[in-house]
Design a protein around this motif. Structure first.
Motif, PDB file in Angstrom:
ATOM      1  N   HIS B  99      35.390  46.070  37.241  1.00 22.64           N
ATOM      2  CA  HIS B  99      35.828  44.745  37.691  1.00 22.64           C
ATOM      3  C   HIS B  99      34.587  43.979  38.145  1.00 22.64           C
ATOM      4  CE1 HIS B  99      38.298  41.751  39.742  1.00 22.64           C
ATOM      5  NE2 HIS B  99      37.421  41.836  40.737  1.00 22.64           N
ATOM      6  N   HIS B 101      32.581  39.711  38.401  1.00 27.17           N
ATOM      7  CA  HIS B 101      32.686  38.256  38.311  1.00 27.17           C
ATOM      8  C   HIS B 101      31.417  37.729  37.668  1.00 27.17           C
ATOM      9  CE1 HIS B 101      36.349  38.356  40.654  1.00 27.17           C
ATOM     10  NE2 HIS B 101      35.769  39.262  41.415  1.00 27.17           N
ATOM     11  N   GLU B 120      35.856  41.436  47.159  1.00 29.72           N
ATOM     12  CA  GLU B 120      37.090  42.168  46.882  1.00 29.72           C
ATOM     13  C   GLU B 120      37.792  42.474  48.191  1.00 29.72           C
ATOM     14  OE1 GLU B 120      37.541  42.249  43.734  1.00 29.72           O
ATOM     15  OE2 GLU B 120      35.465  41.716  43.284  1.00 29.72           O
ATOM     16  N   HIS B 137      42.957  37.941  42.004  1.00 32.71           N
ATOM     17  CA  HIS B 137      42.090  36.812  42.357  1.00 32.71           C
ATOM     18  C   HIS B 137      41.165  36.392  41.233  1.00 32.71           C
ATOM     19  CE1 HIS B 137      39.591  40.373  43.405  1.00 32.71           C
ATOM     20  NE2 HIS B 137      38.654  39.657  42.824  1.00 32.71           N
TER      21      HIS B 137
HETATM   22 MN   LIG Z   1      36.881  40.461  42.320  1.00 33.16          MN
END
Ligand SMILES: [Mn+2]
Ligand SMILES: [Mn+2]
Ligand SMILES: [Zn+2]
Ligand SMILES: [Zn+2]
Lengths: 151, 151
Positions: B99, B101, B120, B137
């Motif tokens: 995960h 960004h 997070e 999110h």
């Molecule tokens: Mn995240």
DNA sequence: CCGATAGTGAAAACCGTTTTCATGCTTTCC
DNA sequence: GGAAAGCATGAAAACGGTTTTCACTATCGG
């Protein structure tokens, strides 16, 4: 609090918060109806939703006008906007002038404004480490609100 | 690294990462061309950009096919997607399965993948405090990359 | 009232994306 | 090899949210 009134010119070239010298702002039935609807609606709603709500109330207002006012209100910071997963823009009356983010219900649109020094610092740090400047960020949290989760 | 090959069925009802028993996966000229283009392109690009790039290279491929493959690749986590400020979807080859960004250049699309335990945790905490469940999110950072900032 | 002009809204344009469907291609089976 | 099965392709049309157009209306200072 009294309903929002006033506004700004729609003409091209007008970007300051003060009307251009020689122009005037007119209060209209439609602007007031929209402000009043935004006052009541709890969560983020699409322009079409808001328009439908106004019609439901018996207001005579065009979809174009709803879009136009929402655009101006959001530029002025009077309403917040987010994009849902389909890319549709959702609007909601803004409750603070501070920089903030939202925790929004995927199901009903209900939303809580949250501030978080932690994210701001993280975003700035991460961008700086990558050597980026003129930095900006979008942070949105989605979930199910207590009411919707209960169902 | 060899070009990406294989893929998955487009038929309805197929969602597992493994092909459904009895079906095969076909490597097509188009899928390979797209994979190769994604391999080269540095930053986030729109489907139309990517299609134009393929045509520029002399590939015969339809825009529909580009959209179809990008959709599948993104579902499989092979490409990341973000929405630019106009709501257009941008795609880029994903470099990790974790995960993460992005810090993305507004001007050229170049992007750096970043992980951040801090965000997070913040997102989870803030959502929990608001009583939201099934939380999710989106966090995107935009700015000007060193190269674009120099101009 | 009047005139100047900001505001309105139905209809059309816009534009990224998805759907349709007739025509390919591979693969499979004989 | 040949034929049938069915996934893949892509041009064209549809879709849907948003913006633009432009003739008309409402507001308000004078
Ligand atoms: Mn995240
Ligand atoms: Mn922030
Ligand atoms: Zn809810
Ligand atoms: Zn750049």
């Amino acid at each position: 609090m009294t309903a929002w009134r006033g506004g700004r010119c729609y003409g091209a070239g007008v970007s300051a918060s003060q009307p251009v010298r020689g122009t005037r702002v007119r209060g209209t039935r439609q602007a007031e109806a929209l402000a009043s609807a935004l006052e009541c609606l709890a969560g983020f709603r699409s322009a079409q939703d808001i328009h439908a709500e106004l019609r439901r109330r018996g207001e005579r207002i065009g979809l174009t006008t709803v879009y136009r006012h929402l655009m101006v209100l959001s530029e002025d910071g009077a309403v917040d906007t987010i994009r849902d997963e389909d890319g549709e823009t959702l609007y909601r009356r803004c409750e603070t002038s501070e920089h903030h983010h939202h925790v929004t219900c995927r199901s009903c649109g209900r939303s809580v404004e949250v501030e978080g020094r932690a994210v701001e610092l993280w975003a700035d740090r991460v961008a700086a480490e990558a050597g980026f400047v003129d930095v900006d960020h979008t942070v949105e949290i989605f979930g199910l609100c207590p009411a919707c989760a209960a169902k």
